[in-house]
Design a protein around this motif. Structure first.
Motif, PDB file in Angstrom:
ATOM      1  N   LEU A  18     123.218  21.562  29.852  1.00 30.27           N
ATOM      2  CA  LEU A  18     122.831  22.000  31.088  1.00 30.27           C
ATOM      3  C   LEU A  18     122.845  20.795  32.245  1.00 30.27           C
ATOM      4  O   LEU A  18     123.347  21.304  33.233  1.00 30.27           O
ATOM      5  N   ASP A  19     122.212  20.072  31.823  1.00 33.41           N
ATOM      6  CA  ASP A  19     121.851  18.939  32.802  1.00 33.41           C
ATOM      7  C   ASP A  19     123.488  18.394  32.987  1.00 33.41           C
ATOM      8  O   ASP A  19     123.650  18.153  34.524  1.00 33.41           O
ATOM      9  N   PHE A  20     124.413  18.203  32.249  1.00 40.91           N
ATOM     10  CA  PHE A  20     125.782  17.760  32.204  1.00 40.91           C
ATOM     11  C   PHE A  20     126.649  18.548  33.005  1.00 40.91           C
ATOM     12  O   PHE A  20     127.277  18.430  34.080  1.00 40.91           O
ATOM     13  N   ASP A  88     140.483  13.224  43.300  1.00 38.24           N
ATOM     14  CA  ASP A  88     139.258  13.117  43.913  1.00 38.24           C
ATOM     15  C   ASP A  88     138.280  13.464  42.786  1.00 38.24           C
ATOM     16  O   ASP A  88     137.210  12.732  42.685  1.00 38.24           O
ATOM     17  N   THR A  89     138.262  14.662  41.988  1.00 35.10           N
ATOM     18  CA  THR A  89     137.407  14.916  41.062  1.00 35.10           C
ATOM     19  C   THR A  89     137.162  13.723  40.103  1.00 35.10           C
ATOM     20  O   THR A  89     136.064  13.441  39.664  1.00 35.10           O
ATOM     21  N   TYR A  90     138.375  12.939  39.636  1.00 34.65           N
ATOM     22  CA  TYR A  90     137.981  12.061  38.755  1.00 34.65           C
ATOM     23  C   TYR A  90     137.456  10.972  38.982  1.00 34.65           C
ATOM     24  O   TYR A  90     136.396  10.248  38.606  1.00 34.65           O
ATOM     25  N   ASP A  91     137.767  10.426  40.584  1.00 31.30           N
ATOM     26  CA  ASP A  91     136.877   9.414  41.117  1.00 31.30           C
ATOM     27  C   ASP A  91     135.531   9.925  41.351  1.00 31.30           C
ATOM     28  O   ASP A  91     134.504   8.962  41.145  1.00 31.30           O
ATOM     29  N   GLY A  96     129.990   9.027  39.176  1.00 27.97           N
ATOM     30  CA  GLY A  96     128.861   9.692  38.763  1.00 27.97           C
ATOM     31  C   GLY A  96     128.428   9.403  37.365  1.00 27.97           C
ATOM     32  O   GLY A  96     127.386   9.939  36.714  1.00 27.97           O
ATOM     33  N   GLY A  97     129.057   8.384  36.357  1.00 32.87           N
ATOM     34  CA  GLY A  97     128.654   8.120  35.282  1.00 32.87           C
ATOM     35  C   GLY A  97     129.425   8.756  34.003  1.00 32.87           C
ATOM     36  O   GLY A  97     129.296   8.730  32.833  1.00 32.87           O
ATOM     37  N   ASP A 116     134.420  13.040  28.015  1.00 31.51           N
ATOM     38  CA  ASP A 116     133.685  13.485  27.235  1.00 31.51           C
ATOM     39  C   ASP A 116     132.100  14.081  27.681  1.00 31.51           C
ATOM     40  O   ASP A 116     131.721  13.663  28.643  1.00 31.51           O
ATOM     41  N   ASP A 117     131.974  15.201  27.088  1.00 25.05           N
ATOM     42  CA  ASP A 117     130.736  15.915  27.754  1.00 25.05           C
ATOM     43  C   ASP A 117     129.164  15.547  27.417  1.00 25.05           C
ATOM     44  O   ASP A 117     128.437  16.441  27.886  1.00 25.05           O
TER      45      ASP A 117
END
Length: 134
Positions: A18-20, A88-91, A96-97, A116-117
């Motif tokens: 949920l956090d991810f 943009d999403t990748y960056d 964000g780690g 990797d989730d």
């Protein structure tokens, strides 16, 4: 007419998932209902709050571990999410780690990357090229 209402990914830890999925990927919590030791835990896209729900399903069934190990070893994503702008999403996610196992690449009519989730799955992100003309 038939449409997809709920689809799922198996997760090792529902709280971490949920956090991810909410904290890192930007989905919104839809349902969080206790079911025994686990939860009926679904998230949705904020752009489609009444759309398809993603169930963060506990991975405690004995068949899940060998199944997931095999598809992850082969690099097969458990799910695919569409984004408007993959670069943009990748960056944003990288800053964000979020760890990617495949950097963005062109693949026919799409540009894609795999992340990797942190909960046992590979997730593919896809940008459809020329989506505005379709």
């Amino acid at each position: 007419m038939m449409k997809i209402h709920v689809t799922s990914v198996f997760v090792d830890d529902q709280a971490r998932a949920l956090d991810f999925y909410v904290g890192k990927l930007g989905f919104q919590l839809k349902n969080d209902i206790p079911v025994g030791e686990n939860r009926w835990l679904t998230v949705v896209s904020p752009e489609q709050p009444t759309g398809t729900e993603l169930l963060l399903e506990p991975s405690d069934h004995p068949a899940v571990k060998p199944y997931r190990a095999a598809i992850v070893a082969d690099g097969i994503p458990a799910a695919s999410f569409q984004v408007d702008n993959l670069a943009d999403t990748y960056d944003h996610l990288t800053k964000g780690g979020v760890r990617f196992t495949q950097d963005p690449v062109d693949a026919g009519d799409v540009r894609m990357a795999v992340l990797d989730d942190t909960c046992g799955n590979l997730i593919q992100l896809v940008e459809i090229k020329d989506a505005q003309t379709r």
